[in-house]
Design a protein around this motif. Structure first.
Motif, short mmCIF file in Angstrom:
data_model
loop_
_atom_site.label_atom_id
_atom_site.label_comp_id
_atom_site.label_asym_id
_atom_site.label_seq_id
_atom_site.Cartn_x
_atom_site.Cartn_y
_atom_site.Cartn_z
N ASP A 58 0.73 -1.29 0.03
CA ASP A 58 0.13 0.12 0.01
C ASP A 58 1.04 1.18 0.02
O ASP A 58 1.92 1.27 0.53
CB ASP A 58 -0.96 0.15 1.37
N LEU A 61 -2.75 7.29 1.13
CA LEU A 61 -3.65 7.87 0.18
C LEU A 61 -3.57 9.33 -0.22
O LEU A 61 -3.32 10.27 0.69
CB LEU A 61 -5.25 7.74 0.80
N LEU A 65 -10.59 8.95 -3.98
CA LEU A 65 -10.79 7.55 -4.20
C LEU A 65 -11.83 7.25 -5.35
O LEU A 65 -12.64 8.19 -6.07
CB LEU A 65 -11.65 6.84 -3.11
N GLU A 69 -11.09 0.79 -6.71
CA GLU A 69 -9.93 0.71 -6.12
C GLU A 69 -10.00 -0.22 -4.92
O GLU A 69 -11.01 -0.12 -4.38
CB GLU A 69 -9.54 2.02 -5.78
N VAL A 71 -8.45 -0.60 -1.23
CA VAL A 71 -7.68 0.20 -0.12
C VAL A 71 -7.92 -0.46 1.15
O VAL A 71 -8.61 -1.65 1.40
CB VAL A 71 -8.86 1.59 -0.02
N THR A 83 -8.54 -5.01 3.95
CA THR A 83 -8.44 -4.36 2.29
C THR A 83 -9.41 -5.09 1.59
O THR A 83 -9.72 -6.07 1.53
CB THR A 83 -6.78 -5.15 1.80
N ARG A 118 -3.68 2.94 -0.13
CA ARG A 118 -4.31 2.46 -1.39
C ARG A 118 -3.23 1.49 -1.98
O ARG A 118 -2.21 1.55 -1.95
CB ARG A 118 -4.33 3.64 -2.97
#
Length: 166
Positions: A58, A61, A65, A69, A71, A83, A118
């Motif tokens: 990751d 961020l 968003l 996606e 995250v 996740t 992310r």
């Protein structure tokens, strides 16, 4: 009598494994220095995109968003880390999520402040190997952060922390 050919092959194997471990430690430390987080998926609800044993990397961020996606986040009121895929983005920046295998909205609305990162990339099946790295290999025990169902802090050392994918 010692078979020198077999001895040399064994020595090469040990050296090769040592080099792979050293590269994994350096890569993990570099990723952390650059602001990233690493997690191991331990539940199947994000399959086929992220399956049990996958290593997930990751990045913090930045920017808005988007639906679809992947995250990593903490749902409101819990220390458990998940996740999942963004299913819906609300006007205030909060969002709904769902696992790929389940295809139903999770029971929470996640505030943007609860996002850990992310997903930048994942490596199939490498998560368990990454968790086996020596404790000093990843800057403060980050390797213990895992994608599982055990509710505990992301920074815990010596026990799995978790991303739930269900």
């Amino acid at each position: 009598m010692i078979d020198r050919g077999r001895h040399r092959a064994g020595a090469r194997l040990v050296a090769g494994v040592g080099i792979v471990i050293a590269l994994a430690i350096v890569g993990s430390a570099t990723w952390r220095i650059l602001g990233g987080s690493l997690f191991t998926i331990t539940t199947p609800s994000m399959c086929p995109a992220l399956c049990v044993g996958d290593l997930v990397a990751d990045r913090p961020l930045t920017g808005p968003l988007a639906v679809g996606e992947e995250v990593t986040f903490r749902p409101p009121g819990t220390r458990t880390v998940y996740t999942h895929r963004v299913a819906k983005v609300l006007k205030d920046g909060s969002f709904n999520t769902e696992g790929d295998a389940v295809h139903r909205l999770d029971p929470w609305v996640v505030p943007r402040a609860n996002v850990i990162g992310r997903v930048s990339f994942s490596v199939h099946g490498v998560g368990w190997l990454w968790r086996a790295l020596p404790p000093g290999g990843d800057l403060g025990g980050q390797r213990w952060a895992t994608a599982g169902t055990i509710p505990s802090g992301r920074w815990a050392r010596g026990r799995p922390c978790g991303i739930r994918s269900d």
